[in-house]
Design a protein around this motif. Sequence first.
Motif, PDB file in Angstrom:
ATOM      1  N   ARG A  42      12.450  -7.354  14.715  1.00  0.00           N
ATOM      2  CA  ARG A  42      11.738  -7.738  13.492  1.00  0.00           C
ATOM      3  C   ARG A  42      10.332  -7.142  13.473  1.00  0.00           C
ATOM      4  NH1 ARG A  42      10.009 -14.082  14.423  1.00  0.00           N
ATOM      5  NH2 ARG A  42       8.994 -13.769  16.427  1.00  0.00           N
ATOM      6  N   GLU A  76       5.692 -10.261   8.416  1.00  0.00           N
ATOM      7  CA  GLU A  76       6.132 -10.705   7.102  1.00  0.00           C
ATOM      8  C   GLU A  76       5.964  -9.577   6.071  1.00  0.00           C
ATOM      9  OE1 GLU A  76       4.443 -14.652   6.411  1.00  0.00           O
ATOM     10  OE2 GLU A  76       4.627 -14.168   4.264  1.00  0.00           O
ATOM     11  N   SER A 124      11.684  -7.829   6.802  1.00  0.00           N
ATOM     12  CA  SER A 124      10.868  -8.507   5.814  1.00  0.00           C
ATOM     13  C   SER A 124       9.816  -7.492   5.364  1.00  0.00           C
ATOM     14  CB  SER A 124      10.213  -9.705   6.516  1.00  0.00           C
ATOM     15  OG  SER A 124       9.433 -10.429   5.639  1.00  0.00           O
ATOM     16  N   ALA A 153      15.102  -9.889   4.093  1.00  0.00           N
ATOM     17  CA  ALA A 153      14.451 -10.933   3.308  1.00  0.00           C
ATOM     18  C   ALA A 153      14.436 -10.475   1.854  1.00  0.00           C
ATOM     19  CB  ALA A 153      13.025 -11.141   3.807  1.00  0.00           C
ATOM     20  N   THR A 166      12.100 -10.183   0.119  1.00  0.00           N
ATOM     21  CA  THR A 166      10.868  -9.397  -0.072  1.00  0.00           C
ATOM     22  C   THR A 166      11.014  -7.964   0.427  1.00  0.00           C
ATOM     23  OG1 THR A 166      10.144 -10.038   2.143  1.00  0.00           O
ATOM     24  CG2 THR A 166       9.387 -11.414   0.316  1.00  0.00           C
ATOM     25  N   ALA A 167      12.150  -7.636   1.025  1.00  0.00           N
ATOM     26  CA  ALA A 167      12.255  -6.331   1.704  1.00  0.00           C
ATOM     27  C   ALA A 167      12.266  -5.180   0.702  1.00  0.00           C
ATOM     28  CB  ALA A 167      13.528  -6.294   2.556  1.00  0.00           C
ATOM     29  N   ALA A 188      13.011 -15.259   2.215  1.00  0.00           N
ATOM     30  CA  ALA A 188      12.112 -14.788   3.281  1.00  0.00           C
ATOM     31  C   ALA A 188      11.858 -15.858   4.345  1.00  0.00           C
ATOM     32  CB  ALA A 188      10.797 -14.319   2.668  1.00  0.00           C
ATOM     33  N   ASP A 189      11.697 -17.120   3.924  1.00  0.00           N
ATOM     34  CA  ASP A 189      11.367 -18.154   4.911  1.00  0.00           C
ATOM     35  C   ASP A 189      12.573 -18.586   5.759  1.00  0.00           C
ATOM     36  OD1 ASP A 189      12.592 -19.354   2.767  1.00  0.00           O
ATOM     37  OD2 ASP A 189      11.361 -21.176   2.816  1.00  0.00           O
ATOM     38  N   LEU A 237      14.752 -16.082   6.878  1.00  0.00           N
ATOM     39  CA  LEU A 237      15.285 -14.839   7.467  1.00  0.00           C
ATOM     40  C   LEU A 237      15.551 -14.966   8.960  1.00  0.00           C
ATOM     41  CD1 LEU A 237      15.941 -11.762   7.257  1.00  0.00           C
ATOM     42  CD2 LEU A 237      13.540 -11.335   7.779  1.00  0.00           C
TER      43      LEU A 237
END
Length: 256
Positions: A54, A57, A101, A121, A123-124, A181-182, A184
């Motif tokens: 990972r 964020e 993310s 996520a 948001t990616a 996202a939260d 992931l």
Amino acid sequence: MDHPIIIERQDRVVIVTLNRPAARNALNSAVMLTLADDLAPLDRDPGVGCFVIRGSEKAFAAGADIKEMADKTFAEMYTQDFFAAWERFAALRTPKIAAVSGYALGGGCELAMMCDMIFAADTAMFGQPEIKLGVIPGMGGTQRLTKLVGKAKAMDLILTGRMMDAAEAERAGLVSRVIAADKLMEEALAAAQTIATYGKTAAMAAREAVDRALELGLREGIVFERRLFHALFATSDQTEGMAAFIEKRPPSFTGK
Ligand code: CO8
């Protein structure tokens, strides 16, 4: 200087965090060499069943480190075979999940594609913007992206340099799952833990066989798969897995 990656262990799962958040996790040589060197012994460790890679964020990784590359000459790039060590990361045989993310651009998108699965996520953002820098993808992007999403989408992304969001990436077949996202890491870890409960020999064989589908013709691929399938009958995990099913109890795999 901060260590370029952070490695944490949760039972049989190893979480690898790229640790250059201020540089949007730009992938410099230190990140590349540390990943390759530090993950190699964990790859061989029978106690490790899955990696989760990972970033932060905001950014999984915003590509190769442009500041490190900018002044290099052709002779330096060529003689040092710049970035060849990424092949050592790609060649790790333990299953690896990219938990993406934020931005996965250039080398960041290529790093995610070196993993076996990409969990994104919502948001990616994925892209291969190298054309905007006067170059082209250099860590496998023209090859892996084309194999994964086909020529139409690969050409679109690589020639225009535009980004695609997580929903488009999932439609294109680049991404296995899109997750809030939260949630992931929770979902990536749950999948990693599931994979890690299976026999490591079978898990390695499964990913190796799927990977071959990208390289071999159908006939050779099917024979390759069948030979691996036969070989797994030499493992005690096969005996255990099938006995457990018949005896209606959960299996206990050892990777042997
Ligand atoms: N390299 C170096 N530094 C970077 C990189 C990068 N790829 N991306 C971001 N940074 C740095 C910025 O310079 C900035 O540093 P500073 O604070 O010192 O000014 C810091 O990270 C924060 O960046 P931003 O202020 O731009 O952050 P934003 O959140 O506004 O934007 C973006 C984030 C959209 C990710 C933006 O930073 C961006 O577009 N980055 C570059 C993306 C890119 O072009 N990637 C492709 C790189 S080339 C590549 O990957 C080729 C791979 C193959 C090479 C193989 C060689 C053999």
